[in-house]
Write an enzyme that holds these catalytic residues in place. Structure first.
Site, PDB file in Angstrom:
ATOM      1  N   GLY A 187      37.530 -48.268  19.012  1.00  0.00           N
ATOM      2  CA  GLY A 187      37.042 -48.223  17.634  1.00  0.00           C
ATOM      3  C   GLY A 187      35.601 -47.767  17.501  1.00  0.00           C
ATOM      4  O   GLY A 187      34.745 -48.180  18.267  1.00  0.00           O
ATOM      5  N   SER A 188      35.309 -46.952  16.511  1.00  0.00           N
ATOM      6  CA  SER A 188      33.997 -46.318  16.438  1.00  0.00           C
ATOM      7  C   SER A 188      33.819 -45.608  15.092  1.00  0.00           C
ATOM      8  O   SER A 188      34.578 -45.839  14.165  1.00  0.00           O
ATOM      9  CB  SER A 188      33.851 -45.329  17.588  1.00  0.00           C
ATOM     10  N   ARG A 189      32.817 -44.705  15.010  1.00  0.00           N
ATOM     11  CA  ARG A 189      32.527 -44.023  13.757  1.00  0.00           C
ATOM     12  C   ARG A 189      32.020 -42.615  14.034  1.00  0.00           C
ATOM     13  O   ARG A 189      31.371 -42.371  15.053  1.00  0.00           O
ATOM     14  CB  ARG A 189      31.464 -44.807  12.987  1.00  0.00           C
TER      15      ARG A 189
END
Length: 218
Positions: A187-189
């Protein structure tokens, strides 16, 4: 503002390959699952291990999937699968579009425009959850592309679980729109900065698909 017509992946071919950079995580997990399944025939302890190990291996295979995509139309397309977390006017006239990627999304990122990679800079930092405001100081890789719209900045930001960003290409590489450029593990951006005068075609809460969803408006 209407949603883009594209909110789910559209694969141009049936095949789905595994992402580059997956091996350090995937190989040990699959090997453990395979070994425990073989030994489970003769060992009760191995049977206990086999179930979670196989489930974890299946999860890893799903996470590191890298489907082929039919590249969508538009001057700027989404670099990431995910959900638009925020749209923020910047002091220099640009607009930042932040896309949050959950562990369920494809984590291979793509070039938002055709052009030349003029900079790939790794910046060490923390690992705050990517949806948190403090994630601005997280581990990240800052990209700059020389394009028909001028300089385009894109930032891959690691999250609480994502501890490694894997760029696929170096500075000086010429890319076509939609080319694979890197991987964020878990999970990240991803943030992309649209130049002054370029109107945003997505809205907060909208799902995006890397290489498919249009980010700008004519």
């Amino acid at each position: 503002m209407p949603h883009s017509q594209t909110s789910a992946p559209r694969d141009s071919r049936a095949g789905v390959r595994l992402a580059r950079g997956a091996s350090p995580w995937l190989l040990p997990t699959v090997a453990t699952a395979a070994l425990s399944l073989v030994r489970a025939r003769k060992s009760g302890a191995a049977k206990v291990v086999a179930v979670p190990a196989t489930a974890l291996a299946a999860g890893m295979l799903w996470f590191f999937r890298d489907p082929e995509r039919e590249i969508g139309p538009g001057r700027v397309i989404s670099p990431a699968d995910g959900v638009v977390q925020s749209i923020m006017p910047w002091k220099d006239g640009r607009t930042r579009v932040a896309i949050f990627m959950s562990p369920l999304n494809v984590h291979v990122n793509r070039a938002p425009l055709s052009g030349e990679v003029t900079s790939v800079e790794h910046i060490p930092g923390g690992f705050v959850p990517a949806f948190n405001k403090e994630s601005e100081n997280n581990e990240r890789v800052v990209w700059h592309f020389d394009t028909e719209l001028g300089d385009i900045e894109m930032i891959q930001i690691a999250g609480a679980v994502a501890r490694r960003i894997v760029p696929y290409i170096p500075q000086g590489t010429k890319v076509e729109q939609g080319d694979r450029i890197g991987l964020i593990r878990f999970g990240s951006r991803v943030d992309i900065y649209l130049p002054e005068g370029v109107e945003v075609a997505v809205e907060v809460g909208q799902k995006t698909v890397a290489g498919v969803t249009r980010i700008d408006r004519d």
